[in-house]
Design an enzyme around this catalytic site. Structure first.
Site, short mmCIF file in Angstrom:
data_model
loop_
_atom_site.label_atom_id
_atom_site.label_comp_id
_atom_site.label_asym_id
_atom_site.label_seq_id
_atom_site.Cartn_x
_atom_site.Cartn_y
_atom_site.Cartn_z
N TYR A 28 -21.33 51.36 -31.73
CA TYR A 28 -22.42 50.48 -32.13
C TYR A 28 -23.39 50.26 -30.98
O TYR A 28 -23.09 49.56 -30.01
CB TYR A 28 -21.89 49.14 -32.63
CG TYR A 28 -20.89 49.23 -33.76
CD1 TYR A 28 -20.87 50.32 -34.63
CD2 TYR A 28 -19.94 48.23 -33.96
CE1 TYR A 28 -19.95 50.40 -35.67
CE2 TYR A 28 -19.02 48.30 -35.00
CZ TYR A 28 -19.04 49.38 -35.84
OH TYR A 28 -18.12 49.46 -36.87
N HIS B 282 -11.25 54.96 -34.90
CA HIS B 282 -12.54 54.87 -35.58
C HIS B 282 -12.96 56.21 -36.18
O HIS B 282 -13.29 57.15 -35.45
CB HIS B 282 -13.60 54.38 -34.58
CG HIS B 282 -14.84 53.84 -35.22
ND1 HIS B 282 -15.96 53.52 -34.50
CD2 HIS B 282 -15.14 53.56 -36.51
CE1 HIS B 282 -16.89 53.05 -35.31
NE2 HIS B 282 -16.42 53.07 -36.54
#
Length: 299
Positions: free
Chosen positions: A43, A124
């Site tokens: 992010y 992830h």
């Protein structure tokens, strides 16, 4: 409160967010009683972790999760990110689900967050790296858990098939499932049932299916692409059903995952203090039980 804060939007997802606005958004979530915060190196190329760590510094009583699988490698000419974040950086993402990659990624995250441990670490998006994640990354996380560096370990994905393998073949504690257990897409039902049977907690993310369910009049994208006519039609039918029960479509979208016993929290990405206020108010409003029975026919 079974509502978590997803820190991707405050790291310039799609558009820039100032430091002041990001802090105000997280402060609004804290004041509303939100105590679970989720981030990832992906992010904003580390910006999310920097901003979240700065906000949480000196606070206590919260739960924090981050993710591994993408190393941020420095030393490149600065350029604008091409993966959805409005940032310019000399960092590049490199997929790495090796044991060493997991440890390096977590060490880097701890530095960016300015903490000595995190409560949860998630693998992830190992869509194309499932075998390495199982054979190398998972044992490394299991070791870190035994050492007390992390409290719990798991996997976070936009699909249910690989997470189900982890639930069956490993001793993970948690699954973050995005977009696969929503008002419009219940394809993750079997995974959630298995998690409930095995005592694995589920964090439900992507409950608006990338935007289609975020407003009472369905609009925007479905799974990050234009909504197919059939899906848009079902969303509109659900909105009309909501009206019969005095609720709104986003309210039902937030509440739906929590009807399953495996779901420990709904994680919402929030960009502004106004979004926090709106989402926490929606979360706090009850949905009639009869609505879920009728909604099942439209999902």
């Amino acid at each position: 409160m079974k509502l978590g804060f997803g820190a991707a939007p405050v790291s310039n997802l799609y558009a820039a967010v100032s430091e002041e606005a990001a802090h105000a958004t997280m402060e609004a979530a804290w004041e509303a009683g939100v105590r679970y915060y989720d981030t990832a190196p992906h992010y904003g190329l580390g910006l999310s972790e920097h901003r979240l760590g700065s906000f949480l510094r000196g606070r206590s009583g919260y739960t924090l999760s981050t993710k591994v699988g993408r190393l941020l490698v420095p030393g490149h000419p600065p350029q604008r990110d091409t993966q959805g974040f409005d940032v310019v950086s000399d960092l590049r993402r490199v997929w790495d689900f090796s044991a060493d990659g997991v440890r390096r990624s977590l060490d880097d995250s701890l530095k960016r967050l300015d903490v000595d441990h995190v409560d949860t670490v998630l693998l992830h998006d190992p869509d194309d790296h499932a075998e390495q994640a199982l054979d190398e990354a998972y044992p490394a996380l299991e070791q870190l858990r035994s050492e007390g560096v992390v409290g719990s370990i798991g996997i976070g994905m936009n699909q249910w098939q690989v997470p189900r393998r982890f639930v069956r073949e490993t001793d993970i504690d948690v699954v973050m499932l995005a977009g696969r257990y929503t008002l419009l897409d219940r394809s993750g039902q079997d995974l959630l049932d298995e998690c409930a049977a095995r005592g694995v907690k589920v964090l439900a993310a992507g409950v608006f299916n990338s935007g289609l369910l975020a407003t009472h009049e369905p609009s925007g994208t479905y799974d990050y692409a234009p909504a197919p006519p059939e899906v848009l039609g079902r969303a509109r039918a659900l909105a009309r059903l909501c009206e019969r029960y005095g609720i709104t479509l986003p309210q039902a979208a937030i509440a739906f995952p929590l009807t399953h016993p495996a779901v420990a929290a709904v994680v919402l990405g929030m960009r502004s203090a106004d979004e926090v206020k709106q989402n926490t108010e929606l979360y706090g409003t009850a949905v009639p039980e009869e609505f879920w029975v009728r909604a099942a026919d439209l999902s």
